[in-house]
Design a protein around this motif. Sequence first.
Motif, PDB file in Angstrom:
ATOM      1  N   ASP A 196       0.847  -1.184   0.000  1.00 51.86           N
ATOM      2  CA  ASP A 196       0.000   0.000   0.000  1.00 51.86           C
ATOM      3  C   ASP A 196       0.889   1.244   0.000  1.00 51.86           C
ATOM      4  O   ASP A 196       2.089   1.150  -0.268  1.00 51.86           O
ATOM      5  CB  ASP A 196      -0.959  -0.005   1.198  1.00 51.86           C
ATOM      6  N   SER A 197       0.325   2.402   0.336  1.00 46.25           N
ATOM      7  CA  SER A 197       1.067   3.652   0.208  1.00 46.25           C
ATOM      8  C   SER A 197       1.699   4.120   1.513  1.00 46.25           C
ATOM      9  O   SER A 197       2.207   5.248   1.573  1.00 46.25           O
ATOM     10  CB  SER A 197       0.131   4.749  -0.322  1.00 46.25           C
ATOM     11  N   ARG A 198       1.693   3.308   2.549  1.00 43.65           N
ATOM     12  CA  ARG A 198       2.232   3.770   3.826  1.00 43.65           C
ATOM     13  C   ARG A 198       3.737   4.044   3.720  1.00 43.65           C
ATOM     14  O   ARG A 198       4.481   3.321   3.071  1.00 43.65           O
ATOM     15  CB  ARG A 198       1.948   2.767   4.941  1.00 43.65           C
ATOM     16  N   THR A 199       4.159   5.109   4.374  1.00 40.85           N
ATOM     17  CA  THR A 199       5.564   5.512   4.374  1.00 40.85           C
ATOM     18  C   THR A 199       6.250   5.025   5.634  1.00 40.85           C
ATOM     19  O   THR A 199       5.603   4.527   6.566  1.00 40.85           O
ATOM     20  CB  THR A 199       5.681   7.048   4.313  1.00 40.85           C
ATOM     21  N   ASP A 200       7.576   5.181   5.672  1.00 34.65           N
ATOM     22  CA  ASP A 200       8.307   4.833   6.893  1.00 34.65           C
ATOM     23  C   ASP A 200       7.802   5.656   8.071  1.00 34.65           C
ATOM     24  O   ASP A 200       7.643   5.138   9.184  1.00 34.65           O
ATOM     25  CB  ASP A 200       9.811   5.088   6.708  1.00 34.65           C
TER      26      ASP A 200
END
Length: 262
Positions: A196-200
């Motif tokens: 998905d698009s989750r970032t660090d």
Amino acid sequence: MNAKNVTEHIINWLKDYAENAGVKGFVIGVSGGIDSALTSTLCAETGLKTLCVEMPIHQAESQVNRASEHINQLKSRYPNVSSVQVDLSSTFENFKTVTPPVAPSASLDLSLANTRARLRMTTLYYLAGLHGLLVAGTGNKIEDFGVGFYTKYGDGGVDLSPIADLLKSEVYKLAAFVDVPKSIQGAAPTDGLFGDSRTDEDQIGASYDELEWAMEMKDSGKEIKDFSGRELEVFKIYTRLNRNNQHKMNPIPVCKIPKNLK
């Protein structure tokens, strides 16, 4: 930081290590992120064989595009660079069908994310063995020794770590110096392991700049009582992750048998 001097030091270190190990060069997993882009460029600068490997597993198109852009740029700049794409999506899906079924949960999501990283590690070592190469790690200092933000025996399973003494901010400085594509320099850091698009930052709860600050504070002897507000929140995040992930940073514990028992 003197980017030129640091860059030359890492390149010479890589060359010396490879020559002493009697290997032909390096293999690097290229994700479209800043760390793998810098690492692969530094390896390419050695003049030794540098194999860049794309290993998508249901990867976002933007990540795939950035990885391809970077690899194409490297191949145009360095004749010693080659590449291969190994799409592991079907391997990952097959793995899920042959393991016991479990109900959806956060722990399942995390286990599958770590499985993606470990499939990639296995692929890199397969290629390294075929071509007489070393697996070059892409972890930076904050990830490897600050919060332990990597998969044990996944992206943490490497032969050598050329940028693990660089803070994330220093990685960006060196990446700009060695002309990593602007699209990668400007992209939000993400491990890309959840599909998905989750970032660090979404996962950790703090930015790398904040984590660098917390590492500096902890190393200088500061404690939770010294902070309030957002600083307190970030310091707690850093301290918790640093404590919980020591098992990644320390050698594997060995049960020593007393001589009188043998």
